[in-house]
Design a protein around this motif. Structure first.
Motif, PDB file in Angstrom:
ATOM      1  N   PHE A 111     -26.228 -54.018 -22.740  1.00  0.00           N
ATOM      2  CA  PHE A 111     -27.204 -53.790 -21.673  1.00  0.00           C
ATOM      3  C   PHE A 111     -26.427 -53.390 -20.426  1.00  0.00           C
ATOM      4  O   PHE A 111     -25.845 -54.229 -19.744  1.00  0.00           O
ATOM      5  N   THR A 112     -26.374 -52.106 -20.146  1.00  0.00           N
ATOM      6  CA  THR A 112     -25.604 -51.626 -19.006  1.00  0.00           C
ATOM      7  C   THR A 112     -26.009 -50.184 -18.715  1.00  0.00           C
ATOM      8  O   THR A 112     -26.938 -49.658 -19.342  1.00  0.00           O
ATOM      9  N   LEU A 113     -25.335 -49.541 -17.778  1.00  0.00           N
ATOM     10  CA  LEU A 113     -25.655 -48.152 -17.477  1.00  0.00           C
ATOM     11  C   LEU A 113     -25.204 -47.237 -18.611  1.00  0.00           C
ATOM     12  O   LEU A 113     -24.170 -47.461 -19.250  1.00  0.00           O
ATOM     13  N   ALA A 114     -25.997 -46.211 -18.834  1.00  0.00           N
ATOM     14  CA  ALA A 114     -25.704 -45.233 -19.883  1.00  0.00           C
ATOM     15  C   ALA A 114     -25.881 -43.830 -19.324  1.00  0.00           C
ATOM     16  O   ALA A 114     -26.496 -43.639 -18.264  1.00  0.00           O
ATOM     17  N   VAL A 115     -25.328 -42.868 -20.049  1.00  0.00           N
ATOM     18  CA  VAL A 115     -25.478 -41.449 -19.691  1.00  0.00           C
ATOM     19  C   VAL A 115     -25.686 -40.653 -20.963  1.00  0.00           C
ATOM     20  O   VAL A 115     -25.283 -41.085 -22.057  1.00  0.00           O
ATOM     21  N   PRO A 116     -26.318 -39.476 -20.868  1.00  0.00           N
ATOM     22  CA  PRO A 116     -26.409 -38.593 -22.038  1.00  0.00           C
ATOM     23  C   PRO A 116     -25.018 -38.145 -22.477  1.00  0.00           C
ATOM     24  O   PRO A 116     -24.063 -38.162 -21.678  1.00  0.00           O
ATOM     25  N   ASP A 117     -24.886 -37.698 -23.727  1.00  0.00           N
ATOM     26  CA  ASP A 117     -23.565 -37.344 -24.255  1.00  0.00           C
ATOM     27  C   ASP A 117     -22.892 -36.220 -23.480  1.00  0.00           C
ATOM     28  O   ASP A 117     -21.669 -36.225 -23.285  1.00  0.00           O
ATOM     29  N   TYR A 118     -23.676 -35.237 -22.972  1.00  0.00           N
ATOM     30  CA  TYR A 118     -23.066 -34.123 -22.246  1.00  0.00           C
ATOM     31  C   TYR A 118     -22.489 -34.585 -20.898  1.00  0.00           C
ATOM     32  O   TYR A 118     -21.526 -34.004 -20.391  1.00  0.00           O
ATOM     33  N   VAL A 119     -23.049 -35.646 -20.331  1.00  0.00           N
ATOM     34  CA  VAL A 119     -22.489 -36.213 -19.098  1.00  0.00           C
ATOM     35  C   VAL A 119     -21.185 -36.945 -19.420  1.00  0.00           C
ATOM     36  O   VAL A 119     -20.201 -36.857 -18.674  1.00  0.00           O
ATOM     37  N   TRP A 120     -21.188 -37.661 -20.533  1.00  0.00           N
ATOM     38  CA  TRP A 120     -19.966 -38.331 -20.994  1.00  0.00           C
ATOM     39  C   TRP A 120     -18.848 -37.308 -21.220  1.00  0.00           C
ATOM     40  O   TRP A 120     -17.712 -37.512 -20.789  1.00  0.00           O
ATOM     41  N   GLU A 121     -19.195 -36.229 -21.893  1.00  0.00           N
ATOM     42  CA  GLU A 121     -18.194 -35.201 -22.196  1.00  0.00           C
ATOM     43  C   GLU A 121     -17.677 -34.513 -20.932  1.00  0.00           C
ATOM     44  O   GLU A 121     -16.559 -33.982 -20.919  1.00  0.00           O
ATOM     45  N   ALA A 122     -18.468 -34.554 -19.860  1.00  0.00           N
ATOM     46  CA  ALA A 122     -18.034 -33.977 -18.582  1.00  0.00           C
ATOM     47  C   ALA A 122     -17.061 -34.890 -17.837  1.00  0.00           C
ATOM     48  O   ALA A 122     -16.504 -34.501 -16.814  1.00  0.00           O
ATOM     49  N   GLY A 123     -16.876 -36.129 -18.355  1.00  0.00           N
ATOM     50  CA  GLY A 123     -15.886 -37.018 -17.754  1.00  0.00           C
ATOM     51  C   GLY A 123     -16.417 -38.310 -17.176  1.00  0.00           C
ATOM     52  O   GLY A 123     -15.666 -39.055 -16.531  1.00  0.00           O
ATOM     53  N   VAL A 124     -17.692 -38.620 -17.389  1.00  0.00           N
ATOM     54  CA  VAL A 124     -18.265 -39.875 -16.868  1.00  0.00           C
ATOM     55  C   VAL A 124     -18.232 -40.920 -17.981  1.00  0.00           C
ATOM     56  O   VAL A 124     -19.101 -40.952 -18.861  1.00  0.00           O
ATOM     57  N   HIS A 125     -17.211 -41.772 -17.955  1.00  0.00           N
ATOM     58  CA  HIS A 125     -17.024 -42.799 -18.978  1.00  0.00           C
ATOM     59  C   HIS A 125     -17.121 -44.209 -18.411  1.00  0.00           C
ATOM     60  O   HIS A 125     -17.204 -45.167 -19.171  1.00  0.00           O
ATOM     61  N   ASP A 126     -17.092 -44.314 -17.097  1.00  0.00           N
ATOM     62  CA  ASP A 126     -16.949 -45.606 -16.433  1.00  0.00           C
ATOM     63  C   ASP A 126     -17.813 -45.615 -15.165  1.00  0.00           C
ATOM     64  O   ASP A 126     -18.120 -44.555 -14.618  1.00  0.00           O
ATOM     65  N   PHE A 127     -18.198 -46.815 -14.710  1.00  0.00           N
ATOM     66  CA  PHE A 127     -18.932 -46.925 -13.447  1.00  0.00           C
ATOM     67  C   PHE A 127     -18.167 -46.223 -12.320  1.00  0.00           C
ATOM     68  O   PHE A 127     -18.775 -45.622 -11.433  1.00  0.00           O
ATOM     69  N   ALA A 128     -16.843 -46.316 -12.384  1.00  0.00           N
ATOM     70  CA  ALA A 128     -16.012 -45.733 -11.324  1.00  0.00           C
ATOM     71  C   ALA A 128     -16.042 -44.206 -11.335  1.00  0.00           C
ATOM     72  O   ALA A 128     -15.639 -43.576 -10.354  1.00  0.00           O
ATOM     73  N   ASP A 129     -16.522 -43.612 -12.421  1.00  0.00           N
ATOM     74  CA  ASP A 129     -16.598 -42.153 -12.505  1.00  0.00           C
ATOM     75  C   ASP A 129     -17.873 -41.587 -11.868  1.00  0.00           C
ATOM     76  O   ASP A 129     -17.939 -40.388 -11.579  1.00  0.00           O
ATOM     77  N   LEU A 130     -18.868 -42.417 -11.665  1.00  0.00           N
ATOM     78  CA  LEU A 130     -20.177 -41.925 -11.226  1.00  0.00           C
ATOM     79  C   LEU A 130     -20.106 -41.187  -9.897  1.00  0.00           C
ATOM     80  O   LEU A 130     -20.634 -40.074  -9.744  1.00  0.00           O
ATOM     81  N   ARG A 188     -33.081 -30.435 -19.612  1.00  0.00           N
ATOM     82  CA  ARG A 188     -32.472 -29.459 -18.692  1.00  0.00           C
ATOM     83  C   ARG A 188     -30.953 -29.650 -18.589  1.00  0.00           C
ATOM     84  O   ARG A 188     -30.306 -28.963 -17.795  1.00  0.00           O
ATOM     85  N   GLU A 189     -30.426 -30.601 -19.376  1.00  0.00           N
ATOM     86  CA  GLU A 189     -29.005 -30.971 -19.309  1.00  0.00           C
ATOM     87  C   GLU A 189     -28.595 -31.287 -17.873  1.00  0.00           C
ATOM     88  O   GLU A 189     -27.524 -30.908 -17.393  1.00  0.00           O
ATOM     89  N   ARG A 190     -29.480 -32.008 -17.191  1.00  0.00           N
ATOM     90  CA  ARG A 190     -29.213 -32.443 -15.827  1.00  0.00           C
ATOM     91  C   ARG A 190     -28.512 -33.809 -15.869  1.00  0.00           C
ATOM     92  O   ARG A 190     -28.780 -34.625 -16.755  1.00  0.00           O
ATOM     93  N   PHE A 191     -27.618 -34.054 -14.929  1.00  0.00           N
ATOM     94  CA  PHE A 191     -26.908 -35.325 -14.882  1.00  0.00           C
ATOM     95  C   PHE A 191     -27.889 -36.452 -14.553  1.00  0.00           C
ATOM     96  O   PHE A 191     -28.684 -36.338 -13.614  1.00  0.00           O
ATOM     97  N   VAL A 192     -27.822 -37.531 -15.320  1.00  0.00           N
ATOM     98  CA  VAL A 192     -28.673 -38.688 -15.081  1.00  0.00           C
ATOM     99  C   VAL A 192     -27.966 -39.921 -15.622  1.00  0.00           C
ATOM    100  O   VAL A 192     -27.292 -39.870 -16.658  1.00  0.00           O
ATOM    101  N   THR A 193     -28.067 -41.037 -14.894  1.00  0.00           N
ATOM    102  CA  THR A 193     -27.575 -42.318 -15.391  1.00  0.00           C
ATOM    103  C   THR A 193     -28.704 -43.334 -15.301  1.00  0.00           C
ATOM    104  O   THR A 193     -29.500 -43.316 -14.355  1.00  0.00           O
ATOM    105  N   PHE A 194     -28.766 -44.212 -16.284  1.00  0.00           N
ATOM    106  CA  PHE A 194     -29.934 -45.080 -16.424  1.00  0.00           C
ATOM    107  C   PHE A 194     -29.542 -46.357 -17.156  1.00  0.00           C
ATOM    108  O   PHE A 194     -28.470 -46.432 -17.784  1.00  0.00           O
ATOM    109  N   LEU A 195     -30.407 -47.352 -17.083  1.00  0.00           N
ATOM    110  CA  LEU A 195     -30.184 -48.591 -17.813  1.00  0.00           C
ATOM    111  C   LEU A 195     -30.483 -48.369 -19.290  1.00  0.00           C
ATOM    112  O   LEU A 195     -31.574 -47.923 -19.659  1.00  0.00           O
TER     113      LEU A 195
END
Length: 305
Positions: A111-130, A188-195
């Protein structure tokens, strides 16, 4: 003969006392914060209770109201004490004995923040990357209903400027509204982060990844517990025995939730169908449990399948 009569009378009195005691527990007041997983587990409990001659009354209540209701005796049972996400509510209500943590019903949750796979592949792997991609995210985090413990943790992160997120905004809404927004962003492959959390159909419907770094607030993996109001197990030992026995798995919950989402059936129908396909689970769930009138619960519930 008089001795036999006395024994029979005592047995009848004991039986009548049992029925009377459980009759006061006939309606089991449960809470649902509007979460798909708790709707599924409430449906399982509701089917079992119905087969035993009880009635499950489920009210949709925000998490803070649920905990307050348990403390005040307005709610009997809550199957959704997510730990460590609910640590603050645990400290306030359970640790001091106002509410009872009866049993663990699920383990291995996330239970934590998540991102779509294309956001992950762009380099967002950690809270510190947001915040490195703040403009792409529009400095927004999508949460669930107002007052939810996870939202409170996100607000604390923003307030403390942890991970440089002090200028970000938490968007609070229902689970369904949050996921609808995420689905629109994904199209739309827009950046989004969510629970995000497991178990939940979102893990199948969305190609998503969970972010690291938020363990201080959300833990690494967690468990879900069954809560009751203080004194409930003593007042309603038969129902409490059932609740203690109830253990779920992620596959079980995901299967029921997927059936609801994919085939547009009710939670109660999906839960019954899953139990009918997996009847062996009833042996442990109903071990030592009776019907409202004191009969064997296993046979009564199987007769409802």
């Amino acid at each position: 003969m008089q001795k036999l009569s006395t024994v029979v009378s005592a047995a009848l009195l004991l039986s009548a006392t049992h029925v009377y005691a459980d009759a006061r527990c006939e309606t089991v007041k449960m809470a649902d914060p509007g979460w798909s997983d708790i709707a599924a587990t409430n449906a399982i409990a509701g089917f079992l209770l119905s087969g035993m001659g009880y009635k499950a009354k489920v009210d949709t209540l925000a998490v803070p109201i649920t905990y307050g209701g348990l403390k005040d005796g307005q709610v009997d049972v809550f199957l959704g004490n997510w730990m460590p996400a609910h640590q603050g509510f645990y400290d306030k209500f359970v640790a001091n004995g106002d509410v009872v943590q009866l049993a663990k019903n699920l383990e291995g949750t996330e239970f934590t923040l998540a991102v779509p796979d294309y956001v992950w592949e762009a380099g967002v792997h950690d809270f510190a990357d947001l915040n490195k991609f703040a403009d792409k995210f529009d400095k927004k985090i999508y949460g669930i209903g107002s007052g939810a413990p996870a939202n409170l943790s996100l607000k604390e992160i923003i307030q403390k400027n942890d991970f440089d997120l002090g200028q970000w905004k938490l968007i609070e809404s229902s689970e369904q509204a949050m996921l609808a927004e995420v689905s629109r962003a994904v199209k739309r492959e827009r950046f989004v982060t969510f629970l995000g959390w497991t178990p939940h159909p979102m893990n199948v419907q969305l190609k998503m990844r969970y972010l690291k770094g938020g363990e201080k607030y959300f833990g690494d993996t967690g468990s879900v517990y069954t809560l009751t109001r203080k004194g409930y197990a003593q007042a309603c030992p038969n129902v409490a025995k059932l609740l203690t026995n109830l253990k779920f798995t992620q596959d079980m919950e995901n299967s029921i939730m997927a059936e609801v989402v994919n085939n547009k059936v009710s939670n109660s129908d999906a839960a019954k169908a899953w139990i009918k396909a997996n009847p062996a689970v009833l042996d442990k769930w109903l071990e030592g449990v009776e019907t409202l009138d004191g009969q064997e619960a296993l046979a009564a519930v199987k007769a409802k399948l």
